[in-house]
Scaffold this motif. Structure first.
Motif, PDB file in Angstrom:
ATOM      1  N   PHE A   1      13.119  48.716  51.993  1.00  0.00           N
ATOM      2  CA  PHE A   1      13.974  49.064  50.863  1.00  0.00           C
ATOM      3  C   PHE A   1      15.359  48.460  51.040  1.00  0.00           C
ATOM      4  CE2 PHE A   1      14.789  52.627  53.823  1.00  0.00           C
ATOM      5  CZ  PHE A   1      16.173  52.646  53.846  1.00  0.00           C
ATOM      6  N   LEU A   2      16.007  48.238  49.898  1.00  0.00           N
ATOM      7  CA  LEU A   2      17.415  47.848  49.834  1.00  0.00           C
ATOM      8  C   LEU A   2      18.093  48.760  48.820  1.00  0.00           C
ATOM      9  CD1 LEU A   2      16.985  43.970  49.758  1.00  0.00           C
ATOM     10  CD2 LEU A   2      17.954  45.307  51.645  1.00  0.00           C
ATOM     11  N   LEU A   3      19.211  49.330  49.215  1.00  0.00           N
ATOM     12  CA  LEU A   3      19.967  50.249  48.370  1.00  0.00           C
ATOM     13  C   LEU A   3      21.365  49.705  48.173  1.00  0.00           C
ATOM     14  CD1 LEU A   3      20.770  52.997  47.042  1.00  0.00           C
ATOM     15  CD2 LEU A   3      21.117  53.877  49.373  1.00  0.00           C
ATOM     16  N   GLY A   4      21.727  49.438  46.932  1.00  0.00           N
ATOM     17  CA  GLY A   4      23.089  49.019  46.612  1.00  0.00           C
ATOM     18  C   GLY A   4      23.786  50.115  45.837  1.00  0.00           C
ATOM     19  N   GLY A   5      25.051  50.369  46.158  1.00  0.00           N
ATOM     20  CA  GLY A   5      25.742  51.422  45.441  1.00  0.00           C
ATOM     21  C   GLY A   5      27.243  51.382  45.564  1.00  0.00           C
ATOM     22  N   ASP A   6      27.882  51.968  44.573  1.00  0.00           N
ATOM     23  CA  ASP A   6      29.307  52.298  44.641  1.00  0.00           C
ATOM     24  C   ASP A   6      29.348  53.776  45.002  1.00  0.00           C
ATOM     25  OD1 ASP A   6      31.939  52.986  44.286  1.00  0.00           O
ATOM     26  OD2 ASP A   6      31.964  52.623  42.123  1.00  0.00           O
ATOM     27  N   PHE A   7      29.737  54.067  46.251  1.00  0.00           N
ATOM     28  CA  PHE A   7      29.693  55.440  46.737  1.00  0.00           C
ATOM     29  C   PHE A   7      31.033  56.154  46.590  1.00  0.00           C
ATOM     30  CE2 PHE A   7      26.044  53.420  48.541  1.00  0.00           C
ATOM     31  CZ  PHE A   7      25.074  54.422  48.574  1.00  0.00           C
ATOM     32  N   ASN A   8      32.069  55.423  46.221  1.00  0.00           N
ATOM     33  CA  ASN A   8      33.389  56.003  45.964  1.00  0.00           C
ATOM     34  C   ASN A   8      34.020  56.672  47.184  1.00  0.00           C
ATOM     35  OD1 ASN A   8      34.146  55.432  43.188  1.00  0.00           O
ATOM     36  ND2 ASN A   8      32.352  56.634  42.605  1.00  0.00           N
TER      37      ASN A   8
ATOM     38  N   PHE B   1      36.994  50.026  51.012  1.00  0.00           N
ATOM     39  CA  PHE B   1      35.632  49.519  51.168  1.00  0.00           C
ATOM     40  C   PHE B   1      34.696  50.669  50.794  1.00  0.00           C
ATOM     41  CE2 PHE B   1      32.635  47.431  54.564  1.00  0.00           C
ATOM     42  CZ  PHE B   1      31.751  47.078  53.555  1.00  0.00           C
ATOM     43  N   VAL B   2      34.218  50.674  49.540  1.00  0.00           N
ATOM     44  CA  VAL B   2      33.437  51.811  49.038  1.00  0.00           C
ATOM     45  C   VAL B   2      32.098  51.392  48.428  1.00  0.00           C
ATOM     46  CG1 VAL B   2      35.494  53.223  48.626  1.00  0.00           C
ATOM     47  CG2 VAL B   2      34.603  51.765  46.787  1.00  0.00           C
ATOM     48  N   ASP B   3      31.839  50.090  48.326  1.00  0.00           N
ATOM     49  CA  ASP B   3      30.576  49.578  47.791  1.00  0.00           C
ATOM     50  C   ASP B   3      29.757  49.027  48.956  1.00  0.00           C
ATOM     51  OD1 ASP B   3      31.130  49.214  44.549  1.00  0.00           O
ATOM     52  OD2 ASP B   3      32.922  49.023  45.779  1.00  0.00           O
ATOM     53  N   PHE B   4      28.490  49.428  49.046  1.00  0.00           N
ATOM     54  CA  PHE B   4      27.689  49.074  50.214  1.00  0.00           C
ATOM     55  C   PHE B   4      26.283  48.623  49.833  1.00  0.00           C
ATOM     56  CE2 PHE B   4      30.614  52.487  51.419  1.00  0.00           C
ATOM     57  CZ  PHE B   4      31.279  51.916  52.500  1.00  0.00           C
ATOM     58  N   ILE B   5      25.682  47.848  50.726  1.00  0.00           N
ATOM     59  CA  ILE B   5      24.255  47.574  50.691  1.00  0.00           C
ATOM     60  C   ILE B   5      23.647  48.167  51.956  1.00  0.00           C
ATOM     61  CG2 ILE B   5      22.446  45.817  50.721  1.00  0.00           C
ATOM     62  CD1 ILE B   5      24.354  43.948  49.258  1.00  0.00           C
ATOM     63  N   PHE B   6      22.710  49.076  51.774  1.00  0.00           N
ATOM     64  CA  PHE B   6      21.947  49.644  52.878  1.00  0.00           C
ATOM     65  C   PHE B   6      20.544  49.040  52.866  1.00  0.00           C
ATOM     66  CE2 PHE B   6      25.117  52.860  51.914  1.00  0.00           C
ATOM     67  CZ  PHE B   6      25.546  53.268  53.172  1.00  0.00           C
ATOM     68  N   GLY B   7      19.909  49.025  54.023  1.00  0.00           N
ATOM     69  CA  GLY B   7      18.563  48.482  54.095  1.00  0.00           C
ATOM     70  C   GLY B   7      17.729  49.157  55.157  1.00  0.00           C
ATOM     71  N   SER B   8      16.429  48.962  55.076  1.00  0.00           N
ATOM     72  CA  SER B   8      15.511  49.478  56.082  1.00  0.00           C
ATOM     73  C   SER B   8      15.500  48.545  57.292  1.00  0.00           C
ATOM     74  CB  SER B   8      14.112  49.607  55.485  1.00  0.00           C
ATOM     75  OG  SER B   8      13.649  48.344  55.034  1.00  0.00           O
ATOM     76  N   LYS B   9      14.749  48.937  58.299  1.00  0.00           N
ATOM     77  CA  LYS B   9      14.704  48.185  59.557  1.00  0.00           C
ATOM     78  C   LYS B   9      14.063  46.811  59.406  1.00  0.00           C
ATOM     79  CE  LYS B   9      10.269  50.277  60.799  1.00  0.00           C
ATOM     80  NZ  LYS B   9       9.552  51.167  61.742  1.00  0.00           N
ATOM     81  N   HIS B  10      13.456  46.552  58.241  1.00  0.00           N
ATOM     82  CA  HIS B  10      12.693  45.317  58.061  1.00  0.00           C
ATOM     83  C   HIS B  10      13.581  44.085  57.852  1.00  0.00           C
ATOM     84  CE1 HIS B  10      10.338  48.787  56.650  1.00  0.00           C
ATOM     85  NE2 HIS B  10       9.281  48.153  57.120  1.00  0.00           N
ATOM     86  N   PHE B  11      14.889  44.280  57.647  1.00  0.00           N
ATOM     87  CA  PHE B  11      15.761  43.184  57.242  1.00  0.00           C
ATOM     88  C   PHE B  11      16.706  42.740  58.357  1.00  0.00           C
ATOM     89  CE2 PHE B  11      14.530  45.375  53.381  1.00  0.00           C
ATOM     90  CZ  PHE B  11      14.181  44.321  52.553  1.00  0.00           C
ATOM     91  N   THR B  12      16.952  41.432  58.399  1.00  0.00           N
ATOM     92  CA  THR B  12      17.956  40.840  59.268  1.00  0.00           C
ATOM     93  C   THR B  12      19.015  40.184  58.391  1.00  0.00           C
ATOM     94  OG1 THR B  12      16.311  40.387  60.980  1.00  0.00           O
ATOM     95  CG2 THR B  12      18.395  39.169  61.104  1.00  0.00           C
ATOM     96  N   VAL B  13      20.280  40.450  58.673  1.00  0.00           N
ATOM     97  CA  VAL B  13      21.373  39.888  57.872  1.00  0.00           C
ATOM     98  C   VAL B  13      21.665  38.467  58.339  1.00  0.00           C
ATOM     99  CG1 VAL B  13      23.759  40.158  57.132  1.00  0.00           C
ATOM    100  CG2 VAL B  13      22.361  42.190  57.573  1.00  0.00           C
TER     101      VAL B  13
END
Length: 259
Positions: free
Chosen positions: A172-179, A225-237
């Motif tokens: 999974f990849l999660l993008g969000g503005d978390f404020n 810095f309030v906007d993030f991309i989270f990901g599962s263990k399957h991804f390498t940046v």
């Protein structure tokens, strides 16, 4: 396989044409987006347009919209989260962080709108892209004037974290503005179940709000810095940054990943 993702809060589309031009040039596989709006909820000079419709027309990608709220007495005026992809969306789910509701339109509100208690959600799209299945999620955290933890933000983050845990080890990849910034308990709740790709090497991102467009710029010139991309263990940046471009009051988070 390489995946390119862009996360951006489009700030109700004030820079819609520039945003579409930027996204077409970047050519990402996945886009996660907040403040997608229509009618009286948008900041575009043309209040009659539907930003989701215009983005689909301009980008030509498969997409889904998760509407959080509509204006009372004006069904065309809405705001929500969206996911766009070069792949095929085979399933979608809206995760309600607060129930959908109709809210008073902006012009009827004298004081500042009650954003800390407004409806919000997460949009989870299951995508097939180049033979791989993954989840692409977009969410928008509750806003308060000070970017700090509140019981409501912690409650919403817990719902997001529980949803991620239920994905049964699927990518999974999660993008969000978390404020809120990373050092808050709100973000740490998400980091307990997902990697914060925006903060991992080689990232050098220190701000995600535009240094001259966002209203916070004068109050906090160092930025937030309030906007993030989270990901599962399957991804390498492979690469990740936040280019300073005039497409929103928020900077897009741009990442190239290997899965």
């Amino acid at each position: 396989m390489t995946i390119k993702i862009i996360q951006v809060n489009i700030w109700k589309g004030k820079f819609l044409e520039k945003l579409i031009e930027f996204l077409k040039h970047e050519d990402p596989d996945i886009i996660t987006m907040q403040e997608v709006s229509g009618g009286g909820e948008n900041f575009h000079e043309n209040k009659s347009i539907d930003l989701f419709v215009e983005l689909n027309r301009g980008l030509g990608l498969d997409s889904r919209l998760g509407i959080m709220l509509r204006n009372q007495g004006d069904a065309a005026a809405y705001m929500g989260n969206a996911v766009f992809t070069k792949g095929k969306i085979i399933a979608d789910e809206i995760v309600r962080l607060k129930p959908f509701a109709e809210v008073p339109p902006p012009h009827l509100i004298v004081r500042e709108r009650d954003w800390p208690h407004f409806p919000t959600n997460g949009l989870d799209c299951t995508i097939e892209i180049r033979g791989t299945k993954l989840h692409a999620l977009a969410t928008h955290g509750a806003w308060t004037r000070e970017p700090i933890d509140t019981p409501e933000k912690l409650r919403q983050a817990s719902i997001v974290a529980e949803h991620l845990k239920k994905l049964n080890d699927e990518p999974f990849l999660l993008g969000g503005d978390f404020n809120v910034p990373r050092e808050t308990k709100t973000i740490q709740l998400i980091e307990a179940v997902a990697r914060n790709l925006s903060a991992e090497p080689p990232s050098q991102i220190t701000r995600s709000l535009h240094p001259t467009i966002h209203k916070i710029a004068k109050e906090k010139p160092e930025g937030l810095f309030v906007d993030f991309i989270f990901g599962s263990k399957h991804f390498t940046v492979k690469s990740i940054d936040a280019p300073v471009v005039e497409v929103s009051a928020h900077l897009p988070i741009r990442a190239t990943l290997e899965i």
